[in-house]
Each structure stands twice: as structure tokens, then as C-alpha cells.
Design a protein around this motif. Structure first.
Motif, PDB file in Angstrom:
ATOM      1  N   ILE A  37       0.838  -1.205   0.000  1.00 50.15           N
ATOM      2  CA  ILE A  37       0.000   0.000   0.000  1.00 50.15           C
ATOM      3  C   ILE A  37       0.870   1.250   0.000  1.00 50.15           C
ATOM      4  CG2 ILE A  37      -1.630   1.345   1.374  1.00 50.15           C
ATOM      5  CD1 ILE A  37      -2.910  -1.296   2.196  1.00 50.15           C
ATOM      6  N   ALA A  38       1.937   1.240   0.804  1.00 50.07           N
ATOM      7  CA  ALA A  38       2.819   2.410   0.873  1.00 50.07           C
ATOM      8  C   ALA A  38       3.509   2.666  -0.457  1.00 50.07           C
ATOM      9  CB  ALA A  38       3.858   2.209   1.974  1.00 50.07           C
ATOM     10  N   LEU A  39       4.002   1.608  -1.102  1.00 48.28           N
ATOM     11  CA  LEU A  39       4.642   1.779  -2.408  1.00 48.28           C
ATOM     12  C   LEU A  39       3.644   2.239  -3.463  1.00 48.28           C
ATOM     13  CD1 LEU A  39       7.047  -1.289  -2.560  1.00 48.28           C
ATOM     14  CD2 LEU A  39       7.644   1.105  -2.187  1.00 48.28           C
ATOM     15  N   GLY A  40       2.419   1.721  -3.396  1.00 43.36           N
ATOM     16  CA  GLY A  40       1.387   2.158  -4.331  1.00 43.36           C
ATOM     17  C   GLY A  40       1.046   3.626  -4.149  1.00 43.36           C
ATOM     18  N   ALA A  41       0.955   4.063  -2.896  1.00 37.06           N
ATOM     19  CA  ALA A  41       0.677   5.479  -2.633  1.00 37.06           C
ATOM     20  C   ALA A  41       1.822   6.355  -3.123  1.00 37.06           C
ATOM     21  CB  ALA A  41       0.443   5.694  -1.140  1.00 37.06           C
ATOM     22  N   LEU A  42       3.045   5.902  -2.929  1.00 32.40           N
ATOM     23  CA  LEU A  42       4.199   6.651  -3.439  1.00 32.40           C
ATOM     24  C   LEU A  42       4.190   6.713  -4.966  1.00 32.40           C
ATOM     25  CD1 LEU A  42       7.096   5.435  -1.134  1.00 32.40           C
ATOM     26  CD2 LEU A  42       6.203   7.757  -1.321  1.00 32.40           C
ATOM     27  N   SER A  43       3.766   5.630  -5.598  1.00 32.82           N
ATOM     28  CA  SER A  43       3.746   5.627  -7.066  1.00 32.82           C
ATOM     29  C   SER A  43       2.713   6.601  -7.608  1.00 32.82           C
ATOM     30  CB  SER A  43       3.487   4.218  -7.595  1.00 32.82           C
ATOM     31  OG  SER A  43       2.147   3.847  -7.421  1.00 32.82           O
ATOM     32  N   VAL A  44       1.562   6.687  -6.958  1.00 30.31           N
ATOM     33  CA  VAL A  44       0.543   7.631  -7.407  1.00 30.31           C
ATOM     34  C   VAL A  44       0.988   9.067  -7.125  1.00 30.31           C
ATOM     35  CG1 VAL A  44      -1.830   8.423  -7.007  1.00 30.31           C
ATOM     36  CG2 VAL A  44      -1.344   5.989  -7.208  1.00 30.31           C
ATOM     37  N   ALA A  45       1.622   9.274  -5.977  1.00 31.54           N
ATOM     38  CA  ALA A  45       2.050  10.621  -5.608  1.00 31.54           C
ATOM     39  C   ALA A  45       3.217  11.118  -6.451  1.00 31.54           C
ATOM     40  CB  ALA A  45       2.434  10.657  -4.134  1.00 31.54           C
ATOM     41  N   SER A  46       4.046  10.209  -6.939  1.00 29.06           N
ATOM     42  CA  SER A  46       5.228  10.639  -7.692  1.00 29.06           C
ATOM     43  C   SER A  46       5.120  10.293  -9.177  1.00 29.06           C
ATOM     44  CB  SER A  46       6.483   9.989  -7.100  1.00 29.06           C
ATOM     45  OG  SER A  46       6.419   8.583  -7.229  1.00 29.06           O
ATOM     46  N   PHE A  47       3.910  10.326  -9.717  1.00 31.97           N
ATOM     47  CA  PHE A  47       3.731   9.983 -11.132  1.00 31.97           C
ATOM     48  C   PHE A  47       4.419  10.978 -12.053  1.00 31.97           C
ATOM     49  CE2 PHE A  47       0.332  12.990 -10.483  1.00 31.97           C
ATOM     50  CZ  PHE A  47       0.254  13.679 -11.680  1.00 31.97           C
ATOM     51  N   TRP A  48       4.590  12.205 -11.609  1.00 33.70           N
ATOM     52  CA  TRP A  48       5.153  13.254 -12.449  1.00 33.70           C
ATOM     53  C   TRP A  48       6.669  13.156 -12.573  1.00 33.70           C
ATOM     54  CZ3 TRP A  48       8.428  16.290  -9.597  1.00 33.70           C
ATOM     55  CH2 TRP A  48       8.283  16.218  -8.216  1.00 33.70           C
ATOM     56  N   VAL A  49       7.324  12.384 -11.709  1.00 28.60           N
ATOM     57  CA  VAL A  49       8.768  12.178 -11.819  1.00 28.60           C
ATOM     58  C   VAL A  49       8.990  11.055 -12.830  1.00 28.60           C
ATOM     59  CG1 VAL A  49      10.875  11.586 -10.592  1.00 28.60           C
ATOM     60  CG2 VAL A  49       9.082  12.858  -9.419  1.00 28.60           C
ATOM     61  N   VAL A  50       9.773  11.334 -13.838  1.00 26.76           N
ATOM     62  CA  VAL A  50       9.946  10.397 -14.950  1.00 26.76           C
ATOM     63  C   VAL A  50      10.501   9.068 -14.445  1.00 26.76           C
ATOM     64  CG1 VAL A  50      11.091   9.985 -17.149  1.00 26.76           C
ATOM     65  CG2 VAL A  50      10.328  12.286 -16.552  1.00 26.76           C
ATOM     66  N   GLY A  51       9.726   8.031 -14.554  1.00 20.23           N
ATOM     67  CA  GLY A  51      10.153   6.687 -14.218  1.00 20.23           C
ATOM     68  C   GLY A  51       9.992   6.299 -12.757  1.00 20.23           C
ATOM     69  N   LEU A  52      10.029   7.259 -11.838  1.00 16.86           N
ATOM     70  CA  LEU A  52       9.982   6.913 -10.415  1.00 16.86           C
ATOM     71  C   LEU A  52       8.613   6.364 -10.011  1.00 16.86           C
ATOM     72  CD1 LEU A  52      11.620   6.878  -7.824  1.00 16.86           C
ATOM     73  CD2 LEU A  52      10.719   9.141  -7.322  1.00 16.86           C
ATOM     74  N   GLY A  53       7.557   6.995 -10.461  1.00 21.43           N
ATOM     75  CA  GLY A  53       6.214   6.503 -10.153  1.00 21.43           C
ATOM     76  C   GLY A  53       5.988   5.114 -10.725  1.00 21.43           C
ATOM     77  N   PHE A  54       6.542   4.873 -11.903  1.00 18.88           N
ATOM     78  CA  PHE A  54       6.435   3.550 -12.527  1.00 18.88           C
ATOM     79  C   PHE A  54       7.149   2.499 -11.680  1.00 18.88           C
ATOM     80  CE2 PHE A  54       7.792   0.240 -15.467  1.00 18.88           C
ATOM     81  CZ  PHE A  54       6.585  -0.070 -16.084  1.00 18.88           C
ATOM     82  N   LEU A  55       8.352   2.811 -11.207  1.00 18.66           N
ATOM     83  CA  LEU A  55       9.123   1.855 -10.402  1.00 18.66           C
ATOM     84  C   LEU A  55       8.445   1.585  -9.054  1.00 18.66           C
ATOM     85  CD1 LEU A  55      12.765   3.042 -11.083  1.00 18.66           C
ATOM     86  CD2 LEU A  55      11.596   1.031 -11.993  1.00 18.66           C
ATOM     87  N   TRP A  56       7.927   2.632  -8.402  1.00 19.72           N
ATOM     88  CA  TRP A  56       7.203   2.419  -7.146  1.00 19.72           C
ATOM     89  C   TRP A  56       5.980   1.540  -7.391  1.00 19.72           C
ATOM     90  CZ3 TRP A  56       9.912   3.200  -3.132  1.00 19.72           C
ATOM     91  CH2 TRP A  56      10.667   4.342  -2.911  1.00 19.72           C
ATOM     92  N   GLY A  57       5.292   1.749  -8.511  1.00 13.34           N
ATOM     93  CA  GLY A  57       4.112   0.950  -8.831  1.00 13.34           C
ATOM     94  C   GLY A  57       4.446  -0.511  -9.068  1.00 13.34           C
ATOM     95  N   VAL A  58       5.539  -0.756  -9.771  1.00  8.59           N
ATOM     96  CA  VAL A  58       5.969  -2.141  -9.997  1.00  8.59           C
ATOM     97  C   VAL A  58       6.324  -2.798  -8.661  1.00  8.59           C
ATOM     98  CG1 VAL A  58       7.785  -3.555 -11.029  1.00  8.59           C
ATOM     99  CG2 VAL A  58       6.700  -1.766 -12.368  1.00  8.59           C
ATOM    100  N   GLY A  59       6.988  -2.056  -7.793  1.00  9.01           N
ATOM    101  CA  GLY A  59       7.307  -2.587  -6.467  1.00  9.01           C
ATOM    102  C   GLY A  59       6.057  -2.904  -5.661  1.00  9.01           C
ATOM    103  N   ALA A  60       5.045  -2.051  -5.767  1.00  5.51           N
ATOM    104  CA  ALA A  60       3.786  -2.285  -5.059  1.00  5.51           C
ATOM    105  C   ALA A  60       3.083  -3.533  -5.572  1.00  5.51           C
ATOM    106  CB  ALA A  60       2.869  -1.076  -5.203  1.00  5.51           C
ATOM    107  N   VAL A  61       3.078  -3.709  -6.877  1.00  2.17           N
ATOM    108  CA  VAL A  61       2.431  -4.891  -7.459  1.00  2.17           C
ATOM    109  C   VAL A  61       3.176  -6.161  -7.045  1.00  2.17           C
ATOM    110  CG1 VAL A  61       1.917  -6.063  -9.634  1.00  2.17           C
ATOM    111  CG2 VAL A  61       1.400  -3.644  -9.372  1.00  2.17           C
TER     112      VAL A  61
END
Length: 108
Positions: A37-61
Motif C-alpha cells: 500500500i505504501a509503495l502504491g501510494a508513493l507511485s501515485v504521488a510521484s507519477f510526475w517524476v519520470v520513471g519513479l512513479g512507474f518503479l514504485w508501482g511495480v514494487g507495489a504490485v
């Protein structure tokens, strides 16, 4: 001052009767659903940083998928739902990051 707590199999003389072995085991379950949940929230919050939101989202999944495969989480309904929520938020973060990435790629 110290308290004496009996450690026998039938140690039920009123001392610490609310805590038993099974309850302690449930309290210290897997932390992967919360991490997901924490990684997913970070991925949504940091979507505007190129690639970082994607990496947090992959970690959450990944954390959510591993958590749902563990028997301790699968037997506990609330932990299972938290792991599923982490996966859903992670996928949302990946999607939002990908949508935000397309206009940036057009500028390159």
C-alpha cells in the motif's frame, strides 16, 4: 519491580490471560500488504517524476502479489484485502505514470 508470569501449559491464574500464543502470532503477521500500500501510494504521488512513479508501482504490485501468495496473509482476510489494495494502487500508479510519460516522450 518485576512481575512473575508462569510459562506452563495451563498457566491460567489471572495473570496475562488476554494474551495467548495464537494472538501473538497474528499480531506479527506479514508486513508486505502494508509495504504494498505504501509503495502504491508513493507511485501515485510521484507519477510526475519520470520513471519513479512507474518503479514504485511495480514494487507495489510485486509486494502485493508475493503477500497474497503467503499462507499467513491468505488465511487472514483483512491482510489479504490490504495486499489486493496495494496491487490495485500499484497498477493505478503505473497507469498514471504511463499516461504522464506520453506527453514527455513527444517533447523529446
Amino acid at each position: 519491580m518485576t512481575a512473575v508470569v508462569p510459562h506452563g501449559p495451563r498457566a491460567d491464574n489471572g495473570v496475562c490471560s488476554s494474551v495467548d500464543g495464537n494472538e501473538i502470532g497474528r499480531q506479527h503477521g506479514s508486513r508486505l500488504p502494508a509495504v504494498s500500500i505504501a509503495l502504491g501510494a508513493l507511485s501515485v504521488a510521484s507519477f510526475w517524476v519520470v520513471g519513479l512513479g512507474f518503479l514504485w508501482g511495480v514494487g507495489a504490485v510485486i509486494c502485493g502479489a508475493v503477500a497474497t501468495s503467503r499462507s499467513a496473509v491468505a488465511e487472514h482476510e483483512a491482510a489479504s484485502l490490504r495486499a489486493l489494495l496495494g496491487v490495485v494502487i500499484g497498477v493505478a500508479g503505473i497507469t498514471v505514470s504511463a499516461i504522464a510519460l506520453f506527453p514527455m516522450l513527444a517533447e523529446l
